[in-house]
Motif scaffolding. Sequence first.
Motif, PDB file in Angstrom:
ATOM      1  N   GLY A  15      -7.326  -8.137 -22.427  1.00 17.40           N
ATOM      2  CA  GLY A  15      -8.622  -8.697 -22.160  1.00 17.40           C
ATOM      3  C   GLY A  15      -8.773  -9.753 -23.003  1.00 17.40           C
ATOM      4  O   GLY A  15      -8.231  -9.806 -24.206  1.00 17.40           O
ATOM      5  N   PRO A  16      -9.551 -10.651 -22.592  1.00 19.51           N
ATOM      6  CA  PRO A  16      -9.771 -11.929 -23.573  1.00 19.51           C
ATOM      7  C   PRO A  16     -10.472 -11.564 -25.056  1.00 19.51           C
ATOM      8  O   PRO A  16     -10.190 -12.273 -26.038  1.00 19.51           O
ATOM      9  N   GLU A  17     -11.421 -10.555 -24.942  1.00 17.64           N
ATOM     10  CA  GLU A  17     -12.025 -10.208 -26.216  1.00 17.64           C
ATOM     11  C   GLU A  17     -10.781  -9.869 -27.442  1.00 17.64           C
ATOM     12  O   GLU A  17     -11.067 -10.187 -28.553  1.00 17.64           O
ATOM     13  N   ALA A  18      -9.983  -8.819 -26.644  1.00 20.74           N
ATOM     14  CA  ALA A  18      -9.204  -8.222 -27.747  1.00 20.74           C
ATOM     15  C   ALA A  18      -8.152  -9.155 -28.184  1.00 20.74           C
ATOM     16  O   ALA A  18      -7.564  -9.180 -29.145  1.00 20.74           O
ATOM     17  N   TYR A  19      -7.530  -9.933 -26.994  1.00 21.11           N
ATOM     18  CA  TYR A  19      -6.752 -11.267 -27.397  1.00 21.11           C
ATOM     19  C   TYR A  19      -7.255 -12.010 -28.424  1.00 21.11           C
ATOM     20  O   TYR A  19      -6.586 -12.535 -29.398  1.00 21.11           O
ATOM     21  N   GLU A  20      -8.542 -12.237 -28.427  1.00 26.32           N
ATOM     22  CA  GLU A  20      -9.002 -13.558 -29.267  1.00 26.32           C
ATOM     23  C   GLU A  20      -8.862 -12.843 -30.772  1.00 26.32           C
ATOM     24  O   GLU A  20      -8.900 -13.549 -31.685  1.00 26.32           O
ATOM     25  N   ASP A  21      -9.245 -11.292 -30.667  1.00 27.29           N
ATOM     26  CA  ASP A  21      -9.502 -10.739 -32.035  1.00 27.29           C
ATOM     27  C   ASP A  21      -8.189 -10.544 -32.694  1.00 27.29           C
ATOM     28  O   ASP A  21      -8.121 -10.780 -33.737  1.00 27.29           O
TER      29      ASP A  21
END
Length: 93
Positions: A50-56
Amino acid sequence: MSRGYTHRLRSDGLIEVKPRRARPGVSLRALALFVFGFLAFKGFLLANLGPEAYEDRLARLNEGTIVEQGGAALMAVDPVSEFIASKIGPVLR
């Protein structure tokens, strides 16, 4: 001539023997497959996490050593991996 040789018959009847030229170590096709595989891997990770976890995770890599920061720069989201993630995402869910 340890890599082999080629021969051809010239128009005057003389047989000409020449050593084979050295081929480049990495072909363009292999390089293109590597780049495509890397982008597909990034797209798969982006779709899976997912985009949020990847960016984290990228943010945590940016806080690390110089090698980790280089990895974060390589793994940054780009339009191609985002497109691949949008196509793979529905299949994974």
